[in-house]
Design a protein around this motif. Structure first.
Motif, PDB file in Angstrom:
ATOM      1  N   ALA A 255     -13.831  31.997 -69.533  1.00  0.00           N
ATOM      2  CA  ALA A 255     -13.911  30.612 -70.017  1.00  0.00           C
ATOM      3  C   ALA A 255     -12.543  30.229 -70.542  1.00  0.00           C
ATOM      4  O   ALA A 255     -11.780  31.075 -70.992  1.00  0.00           O
ATOM      5  N   GLY A 279     -18.581  25.717 -64.363  1.00  0.00           N
ATOM      6  CA  GLY A 279     -19.891  25.584 -64.994  1.00  0.00           C
ATOM      7  C   GLY A 279     -20.837  26.683 -64.536  1.00  0.00           C
ATOM      8  O   GLY A 279     -21.872  26.926 -65.154  1.00  0.00           O
ATOM      9  N   SER A 283     -16.233  28.755 -67.106  1.00  0.00           N
ATOM     10  CA  SER A 283     -16.521  27.669 -68.039  1.00  0.00           C
ATOM     11  C   SER A 283     -15.241  27.021 -68.532  1.00  0.00           C
ATOM     12  O   SER A 283     -14.243  27.695 -68.786  1.00  0.00           O
ATOM     13  N   CYS A 344     -19.686  24.012 -68.569  1.00  0.00           N
ATOM     14  CA  CYS A 344     -19.822  25.364 -69.110  1.00  0.00           C
ATOM     15  C   CYS A 344     -21.180  25.959 -68.741  1.00  0.00           C
ATOM     16  O   CYS A 344     -22.175  25.249 -68.659  1.00  0.00           O
TER      17      CYS A 344
END
Lengths: 352, 352
Positions: A255, A279, A283, A344
């Motif tokens: 992420a 997503g 993320s 995310c």
DNA sequence: CTGAAAGCGCTTACAG
DNA sequence: CTGAAAGCGCTTACAG
């Protein structure tokens, strides 16, 4: 604007024979002082007299000469706004908020771009002083000396720092960037992410430090590795390539939080180039929540800083300081909030 | 900016005791007129005298009072810029170009936002007149009367229209929108597309008409149906939904040209939502080629209008008109070019 | 190359 | 509520 009247009344040579307050006074059969009072909406003037003057103003197409008024009254009804850059939509929104508040106050904004360069910043500040601005809204260029606001104060010029602060001894309007970082980190952590990167670019200044520190503290608070901070290019078109840096790490990121939405936009492109689906496979969190966030696919989750509102806050603070220069230094740090959309997802192998 | 000097020399009460040209003259042992000549860089002053005056300026921290100068000289070194909106990055770039050119000329820009409203436009024009701007760069609000530029001219105020024109009898700087449409249509046609839509939004004005007419003519020239013009919302976030309109047609579109990159961005999102891959299942062309185009995925093919350059052109034209008000009305219509990236592909069943 | 005087269009006390 | 006078800080002829 009464187009018709003005056209009809326009003098033969518009450049030479400006209609002046004295002309208005004569036409209305009052003294110049009285006409001046009417214009400045003084309550000292009787309704009937006032009307006569106002009629004369319309009839003659009189235009108030702010320059002359300023010379005597020491107020220019002018505010200087200095931004480091105009192309990031974030600054455009900020500027919109400032312009709106200043306009509402019956004043006008003089705009300058410092290009985040100290020499240009110094030059535009001087120029604004020459133009006699009543106050300054300044987003200080990177590396601005801490003493600058005091300097400006010594010149008798009310000023507020916006978005970036070089000292606590001067007015400041911004957002709580550190809290915004915490919101982003907490959210990603709640999705099970542990290898979270922070993608930054641009000049280093208070807002930069606040975000970096906010990131580090939020990560540390959760016992996560807090040093995966990667630098990407300033140019939007070149950010995508730098996305590889997210994976060239001891433990690749799952992420990333971006310093602003511009970076998020570029990183989204870079992830796409790698065949990753934002997503799901990776993320992504933006920062600023500028209009584009809603139109990205998947929609970008972003920390909202509401730049237009910050601009209005800054303008309001400045207006108050102009009215009351004795005020102690004040701060207006608005809250951020995480606008959760679709960029995310849970960390790999993470089960809620 | 000589921070140190200025600080040391700052008078006790900065608000009261402004240092004036007379102070400088006294310090330098010359008359006020001579000091004035030095400041305005007149060649009449000897080098040694000039140096003495310049030293005095630095020593006293003298700041030129533009307001006072203006009163006598009838020049404010100020240019008014009126835009209909600040959030479209297109206008931010335009503004950047204007600001740069005006700054280079030693002048300053007073910015106002008309919100594309006639009443606000009239109010800000009046306010700029009150501030004695030397000239005006105006992107006229929709429905502005054709007479407005003549009006402004009658007031003795040099002005140039930018991006949108309400009359040919006043200066204008823009881009050849019709040619841009032709480039887009020709390109899509060369890929075999026949069912080409044009997605528009926003207020109706000259730039709107030029694009619509450009589209119609280019389509007609190729014997293609020229009436698939669809209106989408103004808000970026709402454009994606409207993308369905492209398919609710007698003959569904296989390609769309967008009025600007904002629409292209929204339509790209809408196509994504329908599971269509831009550049393969559907072709998309933007207009303006603003920075984001490079960061979209696939990269957006867009008609480049170079707004910063248009802004510089407008500023230059204005400066020339201020210097020479007798000039006939001029036009600066810059060429557009199609920046081909990745968002277009061959029409279905089309073989080259 | 320099100096003394007038004036740009307002606002500001100060009288009335 | 109104009027006459002074002055804000420059620039502009005009003499020297």
């Amino acid at each position: 604007m009464q187009l018709r009247e003005d056209v009809i009344m326009a003098p033969e040579d518009p450049r030479r024979s400006r209609v002046t307050l004295l002309d208005v006074a004569r036409q209305a059969n009052v003294s110049r002082a009285t006409a001046s009072l009417v214009i400045r909406k003084s309550p000292l003037v009787g309704a009937e007299t006032r009307q006569r003057v106002e009629d004369a103003i319309v009839a003659l197409g009189y235009i108030y000469n702010m320059g002359a008024a300023r010379l005597r009254a020491e107020r220019s009804h002018t505010v200087g706004v200095i931004v480091p850059n105009l192309t990031n939509p974030f600054f455009a929104e900020l500027l919109g908020g400032i312009e709106h508040a200043i306009d509402t106050a019956g004043m006008v904004v003089i705009l300058a771009n410092s290009g985040d360069l100290l020499t240009r910043q110094a030059a535009v500040i001087r120029r604004m002083r020459e133009h006699g601005v009543d106050g300054l809204i300044l987003c200080p260029a990177a590396d601005t000396e801490e003493a600058l606001p005091a300097q400006i104060g010594a010149w008798g010029l009310p000023a507020v720092q916006v978005l970036r602060q070089v000292t606590a001894n001067a007015d400041y309007a911004g957002a709580d960037y550190a809290a915004g970082m915490r919101q982003a980190v907490d959210y990603l952590a709640s999705l099970g992410h542990t290898d979270i990167a922070f993608a930054v670019h641009g000049p280093v200044h208070s807002a930069y430090h606040e975000r970096v520190e906010g990131f580090r503290e939020a990560m540390t608070a959760r016992a996560l590795q807090e040093d995966m901070i990667i630098r990407v290019p300033d140019q939007l078109g070149q950010i995508a390539d730098a996305t590889r840096l997210l994976f060239e790490q001891p433990r690749p990121a799952t992420a990333v939080i971006c310093f602003n939405d511009v970076i998020a936009h570029g990183v989204a492109a870079g992830l796409y180039d790698r065949g990753l689906t934002v997503g799901r496979d990776f993320s992504l969190v933006g920062f600023d929540d500028v209009t584009d966030a809603e139109a990205m696919r998947p929609r970008l989750t972003s920390v909202s800083t509401a730049p237009a509102r910050i601009g209005e806050n800054a303008a309001r603070m400045l207006l108050e300081r102009i009215a009351n220069p004795g005020l102690p230094a004040r701060r207006n740090v608005s809250a951020t909030y995480l606008h959760i959309r679709q960029s995310c997802g849970p960390a790999p192998h993470f089960v809620t």
